[in-house]
Motif scaffolding. Sequence first.
Motif, PDB file in Angstrom:
ATOM      1  N   THR A  40      -2.138 -16.441 -12.797  1.00 34.15           N
ATOM      2  CA  THR A  40      -1.550 -16.322 -14.133  1.00 34.15           C
ATOM      3  C   THR A  40      -0.046 -16.053 -14.058  1.00 34.15           C
ATOM      4  OG1 THR A  40      -3.626 -15.477 -15.034  1.00 34.15           O
ATOM      5  CG2 THR A  40      -1.619 -15.035 -16.294  1.00 34.15           C
ATOM      6  N   LEU A  41       0.351 -15.158 -13.172  1.00 35.85           N
ATOM      7  CA  LEU A  41       1.750 -14.730 -13.084  1.00 35.85           C
ATOM      8  C   LEU A  41       2.592 -15.702 -12.270  1.00 35.85           C
ATOM      9  CD1 LEU A  41       1.146 -10.930 -12.426  1.00 35.85           C
ATOM     10  CD2 LEU A  41       1.868 -11.970 -14.578  1.00 35.85           C
ATOM     11  N   GLY A  42       1.978 -16.327 -11.283  1.00 35.04           N
ATOM     12  CA  GLY A  42       2.722 -17.223 -10.406  1.00 35.04           C
ATOM     13  C   GLY A  42       3.199 -16.513  -9.150  1.00 35.04           C
ATOM     14  N   TYR A  43       3.056 -17.186  -8.024  1.00 32.64           N
ATOM     15  CA  TYR A  43       3.514 -16.619  -6.752  1.00 32.64           C
ATOM     16  C   TYR A  43       5.029 -16.781  -6.606  1.00 32.64           C
ATOM     17  CZ  TYR A  43      -1.408 -16.398  -5.314  1.00 32.64           C
ATOM     18  OH  TYR A  43      -2.751 -16.089  -5.228  1.00 32.64           O
ATOM     19  N   PRO A  44       5.646 -15.903  -5.785  1.00 36.95           N
ATOM     20  CA  PRO A  44       5.089 -14.783  -5.021  1.00 36.95           C
ATOM     21  C   PRO A  44       4.816 -13.577  -5.914  1.00 36.95           C
ATOM     22  CG  PRO A  44       7.449 -14.870  -4.700  1.00 36.95           C
ATOM     23  CD  PRO A  44       7.095 -16.068  -5.528  1.00 36.95           C
ATOM     24  N   VAL A  45       3.911 -12.695  -5.457  1.00 41.75           N
ATOM     25  CA  VAL A  45       3.526 -11.526  -6.228  1.00 41.75           C
ATOM     26  C   VAL A  45       3.575 -10.291  -5.345  1.00 41.75           C
ATOM     27  CG1 VAL A  45       2.033 -12.843  -7.790  1.00 41.75           C
ATOM     28  CG2 VAL A  45       1.079 -11.851  -5.692  1.00 41.75           C
ATOM     29  N   ALA A  46       3.468  -9.164  -6.016  1.00 43.28           N
ATOM     30  CA  ALA A  46       3.335  -7.872  -5.335  1.00 43.28           C
ATOM     31  C   ALA A  46       1.977  -7.282  -5.696  1.00 43.28           C
ATOM     32  CB  ALA A  46       4.450  -6.933  -5.754  1.00 43.28           C
ATOM     33  N   LEU A  47       1.358  -6.643  -4.717  1.00 38.46           N
ATOM     34  CA  LEU A  47       0.099  -5.923  -4.930  1.00 38.46           C
ATOM     35  C   LEU A  47       0.372  -4.450  -4.674  1.00 38.46           C
ATOM     36  CD1 LEU A  47      -3.029  -5.982  -5.361  1.00 38.46           C
ATOM     37  CD2 LEU A  47      -3.217  -6.151  -2.852  1.00 38.46           C
ATOM     38  N   LYS A  48       0.061  -3.604  -5.655  1.00 37.65           N
ATOM     39  CA  LYS A  48       0.356  -2.183  -5.470  1.00 37.65           C
ATOM     40  C   LYS A  48      -0.687  -1.331  -6.150  1.00 37.65           C
ATOM     41  CE  LYS A  48       3.747  -2.372  -9.268  1.00 37.65           C
ATOM     42  NZ  LYS A  48       5.170  -2.174  -9.617  1.00 37.65           N
ATOM     43  N   THR A  49      -0.839  -0.132  -5.636  1.00 34.43           N
ATOM     44  CA  THR A  49      -1.786   0.812  -6.210  1.00 34.43           C
ATOM     45  C   THR A  49      -1.100   1.596  -7.319  1.00 34.43           C
ATOM     46  OG1 THR A  49      -1.219   2.645  -4.743  1.00 34.43           O
ATOM     47  CG2 THR A  49      -2.840   1.060  -3.937  1.00 34.43           C
ATOM     48  N   THR A  50      -1.894   2.065  -8.274  1.00 31.98           N
ATOM     49  CA  THR A  50      -1.358   2.914  -9.353  1.00 31.98           C
ATOM     50  C   THR A  50      -2.026   4.282  -9.359  1.00 31.98           C
ATOM     51  OG1 THR A  50      -2.938   2.007 -10.937  1.00 31.98           O
ATOM     52  CG2 THR A  50      -0.782   0.928 -10.780  1.00 31.98           C
ATOM     53  N   ALA A  51      -2.785   4.590  -8.302  1.00 27.15           N
ATOM     54  CA  ALA A  51      -3.392   5.913  -8.207  1.00 27.15           C
ATOM     55  C   ALA A  51      -2.288   6.963  -8.162  1.00 27.15           C
ATOM     56  CB  ALA A  51      -4.259   6.008  -6.961  1.00 27.15           C
ATOM     57  N   PRO A  52      -2.475   8.108  -8.841  1.00 25.57           N
ATOM     58  CA  PRO A  52      -1.400   9.107  -8.917  1.00 25.57           C
ATOM     59  C   PRO A  52      -0.862   9.538  -7.562  1.00 25.57           C
ATOM     60  CG  PRO A  52      -3.166   9.626 -10.460  1.00 25.57           C
ATOM     61  CD  PRO A  52      -3.654   8.479  -9.634  1.00 25.57           C
ATOM     62  N   HIS A  53      -1.735   9.645  -6.541  1.00 24.66           N
ATOM     63  CA  HIS A  53      -1.252  10.157  -5.255  1.00 24.66           C
ATOM     64  C   HIS A  53      -0.517   9.098  -4.448  1.00 24.66           C
ATOM     65  CE1 HIS A  53      -5.088   8.242  -4.290  1.00 24.66           C
ATOM     66  NE2 HIS A  53      -4.776   8.271  -3.002  1.00 24.66           N
ATOM     67  N   LEU A 100      -8.044   3.304  -6.009  1.00 27.28           N
ATOM     68  CA  LEU A 100      -6.661   2.852  -5.866  1.00 27.28           C
ATOM     69  C   LEU A 100      -6.062   2.290  -7.154  1.00 27.28           C
ATOM     70  CD1 LEU A 100      -6.877   1.047  -2.406  1.00 27.28           C
ATOM     71  CD2 LEU A 100      -6.300   3.414  -2.906  1.00 27.28           C
ATOM     72  N   ARG A 101      -6.901   1.779  -8.038  1.00 30.01           N
ATOM     73  CA  ARG A 101      -6.436   1.162  -9.280  1.00 30.01           C
ATOM     74  C   ARG A 101      -5.336   0.122  -9.020  1.00 30.01           C
ATOM     75  NH1 ARG A 101      -5.337   6.727 -12.680  1.00 30.01           N
ATOM     76  NH2 ARG A 101      -7.225   7.847 -12.056  1.00 30.01           N
ATOM     77  N   PRO A 102      -5.596  -0.894  -8.214  1.00 31.14           N
ATOM     78  CA  PRO A 102      -4.544  -1.856  -7.869  1.00 31.14           C
ATOM     79  C   PRO A 102      -4.161  -2.750  -9.035  1.00 31.14           C
ATOM     80  CG  PRO A 102      -6.634  -2.528  -6.942  1.00 31.14           C
ATOM     81  CD  PRO A 102      -6.870  -1.180  -7.554  1.00 31.14           C
ATOM     82  N   VAL A 103      -2.915  -3.212  -9.011  1.00 32.51           N
ATOM     83  CA  VAL A 103      -2.412  -4.170  -9.998  1.00 32.51           C
ATOM     84  C   VAL A 103      -1.613  -5.233  -9.266  1.00 32.51           C
ATOM     85  CG1 VAL A 103      -2.294  -2.502 -11.885  1.00 32.51           C
ATOM     86  CG2 VAL A 103      -0.301  -2.852 -10.427  1.00 32.51           C
TER      87      VAL A 103
END
Length: 964
Positions: free
Chosen positions: A774-787, A824-827
């Motif tokens: 949907t967003l188009g590459y390249p992308v970033a994958l990251k966690t949103t967990a508080p810690h 991890l709640r990744p986005v």
Amino acid sequence: MQTPSDRHAYPDHWEADVVLRDGGTARIRPITPDDAEHLTDFYEQVSDESKYLRFFAPYPRLSDKDVHRFTHHDYVDRVGLAATVSGEFIATVRYDRIDARGRPAAAPADEAEVAFLVQDAHQGRGVASALLEHIAAVARERGIRRFAAEVLPSNIKMVKVFTDAGYRQQRSFEDGVVRLEFDLEPTEASLAVQHAREQRAEARSVQRLLRPGSVAVIGTGRAPGGVGRSVLDNLRTAGFTGRLHAVNRAFEPDRTALDGVPAHRSLGEITDRVDLAVLAVPAAQVPQVVTECGEHGVQGLVVLSAGYAESGDAGRERQRELVRQVRSWGMRLIGPNAFGIVNTAPDIRLNASLAPELPRPGRIGLFTQSGAIGIALLARLHRRGTGLTGLAGVSTLISAGNRADVSGNDVLQFWYEDPETEVGLMYLESIGNPRKFNRLARRTAAAKPLVVVQGARHHGVAPLGHAVPATRLPHATVSALLRQAGVIRVDTITELVDAGLQLAGQPLPSGPRVAIVGNSESLGLLTYDACLSEGLRPLRPMDLSTAAGPREFHRALTEALAGDLCDAVVVTAIPSLGEDSASDEELAAALRSAVEAHPAKPVSVVHVELGGLARALSAAAVTGPSAPRPATGETAPDTDRPAPPTAPDPGEPAAPTRHTPSAPTRHTPSAPTRHIPAYPAAERAVRALAEAVNYAQWRREAGEPGRVPAFEDIDEQAAAEQIERLLAGPAAEDPQGLTLDPGDTARLLGHYGVRVRQALPAPGCEEAVRAADTLGYPVALKTTAPHLRHRADLGGVRLDLADEEHLRGAYRELTDTFGTPAELRPVVQAMAPRGVDTVVRTVIDPTAGAVLSFGLAGAPSELLGDTAHRLIPVTDRDAHSVIRAIRTAPLLFGWRGSDPVDTAALEELLLRVSRLVDDHPEVIAVALEPVVVATHGVSVLGAEVRLARPPARGDLGPRTMPAY
């Protein structure tokens, strides 16, 4: 107080104490049915003329029906307020809601008719102006947006009250009556009028304390010693020019004098007026004495007595009651637990303090919340400034103790217009109203230097005795905001005095270039290094050699001052050796001669073991036009007074003991004489000079304070509607506020042109792949967990994932390393252009107001505290300066050959966030992290917004004294 028919409970939050134009105080409160007798007595003391102007006809007395009408209100459609002194009415104001035809009405009608009546004896004191501010605030609270008033043309005073208020208004004339209509929404003009009246009133209230015509010391001991007797002796020996009285119930009935001072067993025995009373009695006796002072018409009190809030809960309640009692009589209060007040003006010579000597007259004003610090300041100033000009002396001193009433804010109001104070030095242990202090400090600093040292800054709570609201801001943030307001912030009492001496009687430097002239190469190099450490631009030191005498110093200093290569000069001097070496007085005379010939630049002296030089430099008056030079050419003998015995200050030259003059000469602006400050160490001289350079730069910039840009794409109305809708739900009742979800956050920020880069949730690997498509590459994958959030150093972020294969691999690595997707709640987020990661935050502090903070993301701001702050609303100049104020700012401007980033886009982002918070006080916190600043544009990758119902803004309401 209210009858069952009343529609609203008694609104006690409308009660307030105010300072009037003449410096006295009054209490404003709602009128209740219990006030019938007060109203009747008040009306009987109003003249027939004033009654006629109020009712447009003779109206000698109020009927029972009138009294009932004027004392029974529903506090919504009909409201009456009274100004009282000692419990008695001195003025009233009321409004009645009306419809478009002028008939009584209820909401939603938004207009009301307003009318005043002021007792003749209190007209001209600004009572009506204060009542107008308060009744207007009440009306706005009750949904009234406009006032109408009908006034006879001959009632010029009342017409002026309305026309001078600064509101937008319309005037018409019909049937012999002037009709005024005005909107109640505060305007820039109405706030300016309000602040100007506040300044005049509060300055006058302090002036009345410092310039009394008569003083009574209550609690004067019969025998020498003790607090009361000491203060009486200090007043007497200082040569107080007014009338002085000693009061003690224990005096013998036949005693008429004490050391030549009239003695009385009670204040009531004094037939003359008493302006100031100094109370040195046990705390238990203070209430009775305060009542006697109020009945006698005393204007102000200095309460030296201890046993108040500094002693615990019982003392704190005793202090609250003291403030309430003092204000009820229309008086101001210094203390309790105060050290006292001083005014060295020759026509006053007031030493109503525990300092055994009247300080040397001068141009430095002192305010301290500690008696011990007050003593230390006086002693240091005495040792460092022993001249007759008083340029390094004291104009006034207020040592306020628990500062239950008169505070640093009041003193700033006084200093702002006091021609005798050139520099203000303040020792503060707490700031009761930081928002107001900041406003007043900014205005004062635009006219004269203000140097502040804060005690108890690492303690975390206000000192015992100081009843102040708590601030959530760390000390570093408060200090930064004070500096933004032009305050010179120092850390120690020594630095406070050093800066004060540098700024008193010297011109401000026009830039950071410093010439160094001296007879010691080593001392010159130390001074050079100190200049570099303080951010100054020193020239190569001019070494005159140890053989240099006064002639060489004079020539070198004259050359430096006359040229255009420097903005300030530091002279370094060590003792001359040899039989023909010059005396300290000769060297000082040579330096003064050069300075007087070229007075446009500041000069400081660094001396090593030359106590005589320090004294000679400060004795500038002997060569000035106000004091003749001895025929022999030698320095005239100094006849100034000694300081109280104190421990010597390490590193500072000790001043010799001197004798008190019978009639000291005071410096006047018409006969200026340059004072040259001397320092025992290069670091201290340069640090004080650097503060002067920074302050001078602030003064130049303050002349053009900047503007708040108006962005055409901002949709303020849409943002307001969204905020109102979000706060209508039950989640808004959380005392911590409502944290918006990412969608609402992006929409709200979008209304102000702040675009948050979309991040799609990825609860599983397949969802991550679909999000990337949907967003188009390249992308970033990251966690949103508080810690793990915002912790790229822990590996919770994978960048530049170019295709599905790399994305799937990264997803497996994250879940294998850190835990399940639920944890991890990744986005997934589209990659932003590379740049410098920054963080932008705003908070609403209950005392300081809205604050914007900026720094680099990660370790610089979180570990090193490298963050800059500005008060909201942020101007374009503020935005420009705040990104350059952090130590790591070079990373934004091409450090080590990197490409400079788009700071213009970053500044615009700061201005837009500031506008959002300023326009909508419901936005109590914003956090944008990270904000990637690239070579072109900025990308907001993460955002969080919290909303809550805003508290009342005291700075936008009517003038009030701090509640106690």
